[in-house]
Design a protein around this motif. Sequence first.
Motif, PDB file in Angstrom:
ATOM      1  N   ASP A  92       3.742  -3.644 -17.538  1.00 18.49           N
ATOM      2  CA  ASP A  92       3.144  -3.450 -16.222  1.00 18.49           C
ATOM      3  C   ASP A  92       3.359  -4.719 -15.401  1.00 18.49           C
ATOM      4  N   SER A  93       3.131  -4.612 -14.092  1.00 13.39           N
ATOM      5  CA  SER A  93       3.167  -5.821 -13.276  1.00 13.39           C
ATOM      6  C   SER A  93       1.739  -6.365 -13.165  1.00 13.39           C
ATOM      7  N   GLN A 117      -0.104  -4.000 -10.960  1.00 13.36           N
ATOM      8  CA  GLN A 117      -0.540  -2.756 -11.613  1.00 13.36           C
ATOM      9  C   GLN A 117      -1.742  -2.996 -12.517  1.00 13.36           C
ATOM     10  N   GLY A 144       4.387  -1.532  -5.084  1.00 15.14           N
ATOM     11  CA  GLY A 144       5.224  -2.438  -5.863  1.00 15.14           C
ATOM     12  C   GLY A 144       6.665  -2.524  -5.398  1.00 15.14           C
ATOM     13  N   CYS A 173      -0.337  -7.702  -2.270  1.00 13.44           N
ATOM     14  CA  CYS A 173      -0.529  -8.006  -3.697  1.00 13.44           C
ATOM     15  C   CYS A 173      -0.354  -9.502  -3.925  1.00 13.44           C
ATOM     16  N   THR A 226       6.029 -17.835 -15.301  1.00 18.86           N
ATOM     17  CA  THR A 226       6.234 -16.677 -14.428  1.00 18.86           C
ATOM     18  C   THR A 226       7.554 -16.799 -13.674  1.00 18.86           C
ATOM     19  N   GLU A 268      11.153 -12.090  -1.846  1.00 20.12           N
ATOM     20  CA  GLU A 268       9.707 -12.270  -1.956  1.00 20.12           C
ATOM     21  C   GLU A 268       9.166 -13.200  -0.880  1.00 20.12           C
ATOM     22  N   SER A 305       2.335 -10.178  -6.631  1.00 25.79           N
ATOM     23  CA  SER A 305       1.991  -9.893  -8.032  1.00 25.79           C
ATOM     24  C   SER A 305       2.713  -8.674  -8.578  1.00 25.79           C
ATOM     25  N   CYS A 306       3.219  -7.823  -7.689  1.00 28.98           N
ATOM     26  CA  CYS A 306       3.985  -6.661  -8.181  1.00 28.98           C
ATOM     27  C   CYS A 306       5.336  -7.080  -8.735  1.00 28.98           C
ATOM     28  N   GLN A 307       5.735  -8.303  -8.454  1.00 29.15           N
ATOM     29  CA  GLN A 307       7.039  -8.769  -8.924  1.00 29.15           C
ATOM     30  C   GLN A 307       6.932  -9.627 -10.177  1.00 29.15           C
ATOM     31  N   ILE A 308       5.716  -9.741 -10.718  1.00 27.62           N
ATOM     32  CA  ILE A 308       5.550 -10.465 -11.991  1.00 27.62           C
ATOM     33  C   ILE A 308       5.346  -9.425 -13.075  1.00 27.62           C
ATOM     34  N   LYS A 309       6.335  -9.257 -13.892  1.00 35.97           N
ATOM     35  CA  LYS A 309       6.253  -8.271 -14.964  1.00 35.97           C
ATOM     36  C   LYS A 309       5.636  -8.926 -16.189  1.00 35.97           C
TER      37      LYS A 309
END
Length: 106
Positions: free
Chosen positions: A21-22, A25, A41, A48, A60, A67, A85-89
Amino acid sequence: MKITYIAADGTETEVNAREGDSVMQAAIANDIDGIIGECGGSMMCATCHCYVDDAWVEKTGPQHDGESDMLDCAASEVKPTSRLSCQIKLTEELDGLVVHLPEAQI
Ligand code: FES
């Protein structure tokens, strides 16, 4: 795996998150107020926005392409540690991650 979200007022909330998840999420799934994630996302909103804790910045990694352009639209101050934060898996090595939430997302 665990993630801790620290709100602008200092309130800390630790949640259980799923690998893959990100960070966005995981926040939505756990009702974290400070993250909205309006676009779901796709790097189209900046609601986010989060600040990665200094201790985790290296893990990270840097912002993804595009971004920083989107972060220009963020409602709160953008700092060197700002991320969407949607781009941090979430990967195994991010277990225990700490992120700080901005004062406002809109
Ligand atoms: Fe919209 Fe991250 S959820 S940019």
